[in-house]
Enzyme design. Structure first.
Site, PDB file in Angstrom:
ATOM      1  NE  ARG A  56      52.937  -2.831  28.937  1.00 17.54           N
ATOM      2  CZ  ARG A  56      51.798  -3.493  28.992  1.00 17.54           C
ATOM      3  NH1 ARG A  56      51.125  -3.753  27.859  1.00 17.54           N
ATOM      4  NH2 ARG A  56      51.284  -3.910  30.136  1.00 17.54           N
ATOM      5  CE  LYS A 147      57.602  13.500  30.399  1.00 20.53           C
ATOM      6  NZ  LYS A 147      57.331  13.006  29.025  1.00 20.53           N
ATOM      7  CD  GLU A 188      57.879  16.940  27.738  1.00 21.05           C
ATOM      8  OE1 GLU A 188      57.797  16.620  26.539  1.00 21.05           O
ATOM      9  OE2 GLU A 188      57.949  16.108  28.651  1.00 21.05           O
ATOM     10  CE  LYS A 230      61.507  15.485  26.971  1.00 20.10           C
ATOM     11  NZ  LYS A 230      61.330  14.044  27.262  1.00 20.10           N
TER      12      LYS A 230
END
Length: 364
Positions: A56, A147, A188, A230
């Protein structure tokens, strides 16, 4: 009944406004690299790699060590918790790499969706309990924004009033907590592509959701100038037989935003929602060419639509890193141009540009 509240301190207001404004600077957008370990694990498996911390790290290192010109079109990057603390092969923290490129680090802080009790296969998003402590730690590490995603699905009886109100309240509480710790919240509400609904239904649902979200943000005294939105673009469902043109998608999207998003919000960075790289770019370009007044910057916050070609070219091999980074730059440049309404179809081809990135019930 009367109520009382105070605005954030002037210094905090200015800090939040500066960060939000820098994220949506003209011609720039956000690279979303906030896949959870399970999500990126599926992508690693597709290129024959095990889902290990080092693999990753290798992939994200590829993205963050791209040429400095990436910052010509990418203003900010959304990270996953693990990534905040990772380093390059030579021991340089990823966050320091981003800062040197003048790219603002941010962090996904929701802890994914869980079933919403007594609903029709709807969800709520968890993670509020210790959010203030986590935000304070991320700020200390160098993050400047956060976010939080709340997905909503269109079906015969959904999204329900219960799910829409839950989404609004969760997003408002999240945004308030973020600002209390000096982070700009990206809000979002994601109306998913899943379903066979047409664009008219998608537009109405998006309008209702946005109205509820901004009512809740107001109720929680969120400082809108220090936030970003968003949202989804307004498109027909994946299973709808009628496919709309980019111009129709753009007009429906802009009308929905004009009806629900206050002018105080400095910018709107669209999610790609499973569109192909080329679709996401063309639709963003069309949105920026709609002949209606829009008080916000309209740009991108893409994950799949910036990385599909990167994954295809990299294929897990070190010898492909430079070519994969070039694919990232091409997609970033294409979307930077589109955010100014200056992109031409076919102007910039990429390895997986036409490949659909849709997945049902998508989880990051």
């Amino acid at each position: 009944m009367p109520t009382f509240f105070s605005y954030p301190a002037p210094e905090l207001q200015e800090e939040l406004k500066r960060t939000a404004g820098a994220i949506v600077a003209p011609g720039k957008g956000i690279l979303a690299v906030d896949e959870a370990n399970d999500g990126i694990g599926k992508l690693l498996a597709n290129v024959g790699l095990e889902n290990t911390e080092n693999n990753r790290r290798r992939y994200r290192q590829l993205l963050f060590t791209s040429d400095d010109s990436l910052s010509d079109h990418i203003s900010a990057v959304i990270l996953f918790d693990e990534t905040v603390y990772q380093k390059t092969d030579d021991g340089t923290p990823f966050i320091e790499i981003l800062k040197k490129k003048n790219i603002i680090p941010g962090i996904k802080v929701d802890r994914d969706a869980v079933p919403l009790f007594l609903s029709e296969d709807e969800v709520t998003t968890q993670g509020l309990d210790d959010l203030a402590l986590r935000c304070a730690e991320y700020k200390k590490q160098g993050c400047r924004f956060a976010k939080w995603r709340c997905p909503l699905k269109i079906a015969d009886n959904t999204p329900s009033v219960q799910a829409i109100k839950d989404t609004a309240q969760v997003l408002a509480r999240y945004a308030s907590i973020c600002q209390s710790q000096g982070l700009v919240p990206i809000v979002e509400p994601d109306v998913l592509l899943d379903g066979n609904h047409d664009i008219v239904r998608a537009q109405k649902v998006t309008e209702v959701v946005l109205a509820e979200v901004y009512k809740a943000l107001n109720d929680h005294h969120v400082f809108l100038e220090g936030t970003l939105l968003k949202p989804n673009m307004v498109t027909p469902g994946q299973g709808c037989p009628k496919r709309n043109t980019p111009e129709e998608i753009a007009e429906a999207t802009v009308i929905a935003l004009r009806r629900g998003v206050p002018a105080a919000v400095p910018g709107i960075a669209f999610l790609s929602g499973g569109q192909s790289e080329e679709e996401a770019t063309i639709n963003l370009n069309a949105i920026n060419k709609v002949q209606l007044y829009t008080p916000w910057t309209l740009t991108f916050s893409y994950g799949r639509a910036l990385q599909a070609s990167v994954w295809k070219i990299w294929a897990g091999k070190d010898e492909n890193v430079t070519k994969a980074q070039q694919e990232l730059f091409k997609r970033a440049k294409a979307n930077g141009i589109a955010s100014l309404g200056q992109f031409q179809s076919g102007q910039m081809t990429s390895a997986a540009g036409d490949k659909s990135n849709y997945s049902q019930n998508h989880r990051y």
